[in-house]
Design a protein around this motif. Structure first.
Motif, PDB file in Angstrom:
ATOM      1  N   SER A 163     -14.758 101.230 -44.694  1.00 17.74           N
ATOM      2  CA  SER A 163     -14.943 100.870 -43.538  1.00 17.74           C
ATOM      3  C   SER A 163     -14.128  99.626 -43.001  1.00 17.74           C
ATOM      4  O   SER A 163     -14.311  99.081 -42.317  1.00 17.74           O
ATOM      5  CB  SER A 163     -15.495 101.237 -42.959  1.00 17.74           C
ATOM      6  OG  SER A 163     -17.213 100.568 -42.672  1.00 17.74           O
ATOM      7  N   ILE A 164     -14.504  98.754 -44.246  1.00 20.31           N
ATOM      8  CA  ILE A 164     -14.138  97.063 -44.145  1.00 20.31           C
ATOM      9  C   ILE A 164     -12.577  96.393 -43.358  1.00 20.31           C
ATOM     10  O   ILE A 164     -11.399  97.438 -44.928  1.00 20.31           O
ATOM     11  CB  ILE A 164     -15.276  95.902 -44.941  1.00 20.31           C
ATOM     12  CG1 ILE A 164     -16.565  96.429 -45.167  1.00 20.31           C
ATOM     13  CG2 ILE A 164     -15.108  94.384 -44.704  1.00 20.31           C
ATOM     14  CD1 ILE A 164     -17.468  95.646 -46.211  1.00 20.31           C
ATOM     15  N   SER A 165     -12.623  95.643 -43.399  1.00 17.09           N
ATOM     16  CA  SER A 165     -11.246  95.412 -42.960  1.00 17.09           C
ATOM     17  C   SER A 165     -10.582  95.231 -43.885  1.00 17.09           C
ATOM     18  O   SER A 165     -11.279  94.128 -44.604  1.00 17.09           O
ATOM     19  CB  SER A 165     -10.908  94.489 -41.828  1.00 17.09           C
ATOM     20  OG  SER A 165     -10.079  94.477 -41.482  1.00 17.09           O
ATOM     21  N   ARG A 209     -25.997  96.238 -38.534  1.00 14.15           N
ATOM     22  CA  ARG A 209     -24.777  96.612 -38.605  1.00 14.15           C
ATOM     23  C   ARG A 209     -23.671  95.812 -39.783  1.00 14.15           C
ATOM     24  O   ARG A 209     -23.068  95.029 -38.219  1.00 14.15           O
ATOM     25  CB  ARG A 209     -25.025  95.760 -36.205  1.00 14.15           C
ATOM     26  CG  ARG A 209     -25.595  96.183 -35.446  1.00 14.15           C
ATOM     27  CD  ARG A 209     -25.624  95.683 -34.675  1.00 14.15           C
ATOM     28  NE  ARG A 209     -26.347  96.115 -33.607  1.00 14.15           N
ATOM     29  CZ  ARG A 209     -26.019  96.073 -32.328  1.00 14.15           C
ATOM     30  NH1 ARG A 209     -24.675  95.981 -31.441  1.00 14.15           N
ATOM     31  NH2 ARG A 209     -26.870  96.551 -31.216  1.00 14.15           N
ATOM     32  N   TRP A 210     -24.435  95.057 -40.448  1.00 13.10           N
ATOM     33  CA  TRP A 210     -23.161  94.438 -41.395  1.00 13.10           C
ATOM     34  C   TRP A 210     -22.761  95.755 -42.001  1.00 13.10           C
ATOM     35  O   TRP A 210     -22.679  96.652 -42.194  1.00 13.10           O
ATOM     36  CB  TRP A 210     -23.808  93.985 -42.472  1.00 13.10           C
ATOM     37  CG  TRP A 210     -24.837  92.687 -42.200  1.00 13.10           C
ATOM     38  CD1 TRP A 210     -24.548  92.087 -41.349  1.00 13.10           C
ATOM     39  CD2 TRP A 210     -25.341  91.578 -42.998  1.00 13.10           C
ATOM     40  NE1 TRP A 210     -25.700  90.955 -41.078  1.00 13.10           N
ATOM     41  CE2 TRP A 210     -25.507  90.530 -42.208  1.00 13.10           C
ATOM     42  CE3 TRP A 210     -25.704  92.000 -44.056  1.00 13.10           C
ATOM     43  CZ2 TRP A 210     -26.901  89.490 -42.724  1.00 13.10           C
ATOM     44  CZ3 TRP A 210     -26.280  90.405 -45.171  1.00 13.10           C
ATOM     45  CH2 TRP A 210     -26.506  89.877 -44.146  1.00 13.10           C
ATOM     46  N   GLN A 211     -21.304  95.592 -42.108  1.00 13.35           N
ATOM     47  CA  GLN A 211     -20.586  96.687 -43.532  1.00 13.35           C
ATOM     48  C   GLN A 211     -20.351  95.746 -44.780  1.00 13.35           C
ATOM     49  O   GLN A 211     -20.135  94.950 -44.850  1.00 13.35           O
ATOM     50  CB  GLN A 211     -19.006  96.531 -42.496  1.00 13.35           C
ATOM     51  CG  GLN A 211     -19.245  97.370 -41.228  1.00 13.35           C
ATOM     52  CD  GLN A 211     -17.426  97.234 -40.919  1.00 13.35           C
ATOM     53  OE1 GLN A 211     -16.764  95.920 -41.150  1.00 13.35           O
ATOM     54  NE2 GLN A 211     -17.305  98.066 -40.307  1.00 13.35           N
ATOM     55  N   GLU A 233     -18.469  88.022 -38.116  1.00 15.72           N
ATOM     56  CA  GLU A 233     -16.921  88.085 -38.980  1.00 15.72           C
ATOM     57  C   GLU A 233     -17.536  87.071 -40.255  1.00 15.72           C
ATOM     58  O   GLU A 233     -16.560  87.137 -41.426  1.00 15.72           O
ATOM     59  CB  GLU A 233     -16.053  88.303 -38.276  1.00 15.72           C
ATOM     60  CG  GLU A 233     -15.682  89.126 -37.086  1.00 15.72           C
ATOM     61  CD  GLU A 233     -14.414  89.240 -36.418  1.00 15.72           C
ATOM     62  OE1 GLU A 233     -13.501  87.983 -37.278  1.00 15.72           O
ATOM     63  OE2 GLU A 233     -14.004  89.997 -35.454  1.00 15.72           O
ATOM     64  N   LYS A 261     -20.804  90.594 -41.389  1.00 19.70           N
ATOM     65  CA  LYS A 261     -21.295  90.882 -40.230  1.00 19.70           C
ATOM     66  C   LYS A 261     -20.645  91.356 -38.748  1.00 19.70           C
ATOM     67  O   LYS A 261     -19.052  89.753 -39.140  1.00 19.70           O
ATOM     68  CB  LYS A 261     -22.376  89.156 -40.478  1.00 19.70           C
ATOM     69  CG  LYS A 261     -22.762  89.370 -38.776  1.00 19.70           C
ATOM     70  CD  LYS A 261     -23.136  87.924 -38.002  1.00 19.70           C
ATOM     71  CE  LYS A 261     -24.428  87.887 -37.013  1.00 19.70           C
ATOM     72  NZ  LYS A 261     -25.290  86.787 -36.577  1.00 19.70           N
ATOM     73  N   THR A 262     -20.473  92.214 -39.026  1.00 19.84           N
ATOM     74  CA  THR A 262     -19.950  92.688 -37.352  1.00 19.84           C
ATOM     75  C   THR A 262     -20.305  92.566 -36.271  1.00 19.84           C
ATOM     76  O   THR A 262     -20.892  91.169 -36.080  1.00 19.84           O
ATOM     77  CB  THR A 262     -19.955  94.290 -37.337  1.00 19.84           C
ATOM     78  OG1 THR A 262     -20.810  94.550 -36.692  1.00 19.84           O
ATOM     79  CG2 THR A 262     -19.825  94.601 -38.467  1.00 19.84           C
ATOM     80  N   TYR A 263     -18.420  92.372 -35.053  1.00 14.79           N
ATOM     81  CA  TYR A 263     -19.480  91.156 -33.686  1.00 14.79           C
ATOM     82  C   TYR A 263     -19.400  92.070 -32.985  1.00 14.79           C
ATOM     83  O   TYR A 263     -18.849  93.123 -33.063  1.00 14.79           O
ATOM     84  CB  TYR A 263     -17.026  90.473 -33.399  1.00 14.79           C
ATOM     85  CG  TYR A 263     -17.234  90.094 -32.262  1.00 14.79           C
ATOM     86  CD1 TYR A 263     -17.118  90.686 -31.593  1.00 14.79           C
ATOM     87  CD2 TYR A 263     -17.119  88.045 -32.473  1.00 14.79           C
ATOM     88  CE1 TYR A 263     -17.222  89.582 -29.915  1.00 14.79           C
ATOM     89  CE2 TYR A 263     -16.683  88.042 -31.120  1.00 14.79           C
ATOM     90  CZ  TYR A 263     -17.730  88.574 -30.095  1.00 14.79           C
ATOM     91  OH  TYR A 263     -17.460  87.644 -28.866  1.00 14.79           O
ATOM     92  N   TRP A 264     -20.724  90.853 -32.736  1.00 17.76           N
ATOM     93  CA  TRP A 264     -21.257  92.124 -30.907  1.00 17.76           C
ATOM     94  C   TRP A 264     -22.056  90.673 -30.476  1.00 17.76           C
ATOM     95  O   TRP A 264     -22.067  89.794 -31.403  1.00 17.76           O
ATOM     96  CB  TRP A 264     -21.724  92.556 -31.672  1.00 17.76           C
ATOM     97  CG  TRP A 264     -23.477  92.799 -32.701  1.00 17.76           C
ATOM     98  CD1 TRP A 264     -23.447  92.392 -33.764  1.00 17.76           C
ATOM     99  CD2 TRP A 264     -24.922  92.094 -32.228  1.00 17.76           C
ATOM    100  NE1 TRP A 264     -24.912  92.038 -33.991  1.00 17.76           N
ATOM    101  CE2 TRP A 264     -25.372  92.039 -33.423  1.00 17.76           C
ATOM    102  CE3 TRP A 264     -25.054  91.781 -30.755  1.00 17.76           C
ATOM    103  CZ2 TRP A 264     -26.454  91.628 -33.396  1.00 17.76           C
ATOM    104  CZ3 TRP A 264     -26.390  92.040 -30.914  1.00 17.76           C
ATOM    105  CH2 TRP A 264     -27.246  91.177 -32.092  1.00 17.76           C
ATOM    106  N   THR A 322     -10.978  91.347 -44.781  1.00 20.01           N
ATOM    107  CA  THR A 322     -11.622  90.447 -44.818  1.00 20.01           C
ATOM    108  C   THR A 322     -11.508  91.171 -46.580  1.00 20.01           C
ATOM    109  O   THR A 322     -12.534  89.463 -47.315  1.00 20.01           O
ATOM    110  CB  THR A 322     -13.060  90.860 -44.322  1.00 20.01           C
ATOM    111  OG1 THR A 322     -12.635  90.777 -43.019  1.00 20.01           O
ATOM    112  CG2 THR A 322     -14.002  90.556 -44.547  1.00 20.01           C
TER     113      THR A 322
END
Length: 631
Positions: free
Chosen positions: A70-72, A598-600, A575, A621-624, A75
């Motif tokens: 699921s990671i972009s 919340r890490w991918q 990110e 690390k996801t953006y939030w 990245t």
């Protein structure tokens, strides 16, 4: 349809797959067996490591997989195949709870610095600034937070280097104090939604660049002789920022004090810095680390405690290194009224500094304008013979710098045979210095680290970084600026990245042998000691990329690894990326914790191929952000 397998087509297919897997595993095992047997027969020795076995077997294998991530793809490269170990490896590391979901901390913790928190610091002695030194939360008494530090509601990804040297988003560090208190000095200015850093400073009203030009007229800054520098009481680290264009990297530090966010501003700009203070303990750097030390009105009382702070500067300064002082008491006859101090007081301070420098056997190079420059001797031969200063009894503790009290004695330099020899060994000029054999290795002063190991380590890291560029699509694009190697060893990761627009904070775990941080400094890189059972001395959201090779295995019996990962989350920008290298069991445990943060993340093969037992976990690390405060 064959009925020999219970009459079920599905069972037949499963049995066929099982046999194919068994056959493949068997063939792979035979390949490894015959390789080892051949090595013994032909060379009279066995492979020196498991990696050698797996990289040299030469058996064909199937690399295909249908797994997805699921990671972009921007990245982590989409061509990299993730691996699934979840149902096969169940090792419990330090009894950490699995599948724990970590909630966000309250917004009041958005700027949390666990070991330099002002509220905790007030409980400690103010003498020698002990209250501003490291005082970490007590995990046994549940002081440590078990939640995620939130970013401000309007947080933005920082500007890319070199634009970040001059600009930062105000929303990321919403502090105007320095723009008001230091308005005349032009440290930082608020311009709409941005912070601008004009390069000013208390002692360089014409800008840091012009100030460094003045220093360059007195000290050889452009020859490659000076590579590492330390800036005590750094402000927003403009001095360090403008040295970078001269291929000089500075370790800048300042305490967390009433001037909020000095070090934070520096790191947001993409300039090396960390929270620190000259108090009662040694600076967390090895002996003979820096080619140049600097203080520009840094407010350090050099004249107090019998020159203890200058003695500490001497410890971390390389033989032949320079100490540069501007501001009080230099040129006190002109400035004493503006400094609001008496002439007698300022004269006494300068006399005390001059006397301490003489006791250290430093040579006064020049005092010109607002600048005064001293130079440390190449060795202590003449110093001991002529002046007989108070030397520390042992050379063995020269590098000891983790919660180590300062000593009112001179750290002795390594012995030499003649008065012109550089104690500890001469260094190559930069950039050759990065890959030249460090003197600590060539002289055998670091146990177990040989020239052959050093050369092999450089080769390994060249291959690893090439592989990382394939794994992480953003790495070669300049997306990352502030990089940390959390278990730096010989600094090979930093060396392999030397041509990229990044800087690396090389962290050597405290009190773990061998101590290699001195080698890293001899290569022309910077770093510090840290015990990863505690927090790092930095603000939240200050690093883009963290590399952690073998770190979790190193600490899994020392403390709860959950807190290490929570600390990485604290210092990582949204990110940002972490690269873990470890055994499968450790990586599976890391991934289970990371999923609750919340890490991918995903686990991929070692660069040498799937037969190597060491694997790599890439986590993003996801953006939030936190919720805005309600009125």
């Amino acid at each position: 349809m064959a009925k020999d397998h219970g009459g079920s087509p599905k069972l037949y297919q499963l049995e066929s797959k099982r046999k194919r897997v068994t056959w493949i595993v068997g063939v792979s095992g035979l390949c490894i067996f015959f390789y080892i047997l051949g090595a013994w027969q032909n060379n009279g020795r066995r492979p020196t490591s498991s990696a050698e076995v797996y990289t040299k077997v030469g058996c064909d294998h199937d690399k295909s997989s249908s797994s997805s991530s699921s990671i972009s793809s921007s990245t982590i490269a989409s061509s990299v195949v993730p691996m699934d170990f979840e149902s096969h490896h169940q090792l419990v590391v330090n009894n950490t709870k699995s599948l724990e979901n970590f909630p966000p901390c309250e917004m009041l913790y958005s700027e949390y610095t666990p070991c330099q928190e002002p509220q905790r610091g007030r409980k400690f002695d103010r003498n020698m600034l002990k209250y501003r030194e490291r005082h970490c939360p007590n995990k046994e008494e549940k002081e440590a937070l078990r939640c995620l530090i939130p970013a401000p509601p309007n947080y933005k990804i920082p500007f890319k280097w070199p634009q970040s040297k001059d600009y930062a988003w105000f929303a990321n560090i919403p502090h105007k104090e320095l723009s008001i208190e230091k308005a005349v000095q032009n440290w930082v200015q608020v311009e709409g939604d941005r912070l601008r850093f004009p390069g000013g400073g208390t002692m360089f009203p014409h800008g840091a660049d012009a100030y460094i030009d003045d220093i360059s007229a007195l000290v050889p800054l452009t020859t490659g002789t000076i590579r590492t520098a330390i800036d005590t009481g750094c402000g927003v680290a403009s001095w360090g920022a403008y040295l970078l264009r001269r291929d000089i990297i500075a370790m800048s530090f300042a305490p967390r004090d009433t001037h909020e966010a000095q070090v934070w501003f520096a790191l947001e700009r993409g300039v090396p810095a960390m929270i620190g203070v000259m108090g009662s303990q040694r600076l967390p750097y090895p002996a003979r680390a820096f080619d140049m030390a600097h203080c520009s009105r840094c407010l350090i009382p050099w004249y107090k405690y019998d020159g203890l702070y200058l003695i500490e500067v001497d410890r971390v300064l390389r033989p032949g290194g320079y100490w540069i002082l501007s501001g009080p008491p230099i040129r006190w006859k002109m400035y004493w009224r503006g400094w609001e101090r008496s002439q007698e007081d300022l004269k006494k301070e300068q006399d005390s500094i001059e006397e301490t420098a003489r006791q250290l056997c430093w040579k006064k190079v020049i005092e010109k304008g607002d600048l005064s420059v001293w130079q440390k001797p190449l060795n202590h031969n003449k110093c001991i013979k002529n002046k007989k200063p108070l030397m520390c009894k042992s050379r063995d503790k020269a590098d000891a710098a983790w919660y180590q009290d300062m000593e009112a004695c001179i750290t002795p330099l390594p012995e030499v045979t003649n008065s012109n020899e550089v104690a500890g060994g001469a260094l190559e000029k930069w950039p050759e210095r990065a890959f030249a054999i460090p003197p600590r290795i060539s002289t055998g002063s670091v146990p177990s680290i040989t020239v052959e190991k050093f050369k092999e380590d450089n080769k390994v890291w060249s291959e690893r970084v090439s592989y990382y560029k394939r794994l992480i699509g953003l790495l070669p694009q300049g997306r990352y600026r502030n990089v940390m190697d959390a278990n730096a060893y010989l600094g090979g990761f930093a060396a392999a990245l030397a041509k990229h627009p990044v800087w690396v904070m090389n962290v050597v775990p405290a009190k773990i042998e061998p101590d290699t941080l001195g080698i890293i400094y001899e290569r022309g890189f910077i770093g510090t000691y840290n015990d990863w059972c505690e927090a790092f001395s930095t603000y939240p959201r200050t690093y883009d990329l963290i590399h952690a090779g073998g770190l979790i295995s190193l600490y899994q019996d020392r403390c709860d690894i959950t807190y290490i990962l929570l600390e990485m989350d604290r210092i990582l920008r949204p990110e940002g990326t972490v690269i873990f290298r470890d055994g499968v069991e450790a990586l599976v445990k890391i991934k289970s914790i990371a999923d609750g943060m919340r890490w991918q993340s995903r686990i991929v093969d070692h660069e040498s191929g799937p037969f190597n037992p060491e694997k790599i976990l890439i986590a993003v690390k996801t953006y939030w952000t936190g919720e805005p405060k309600r009125e």
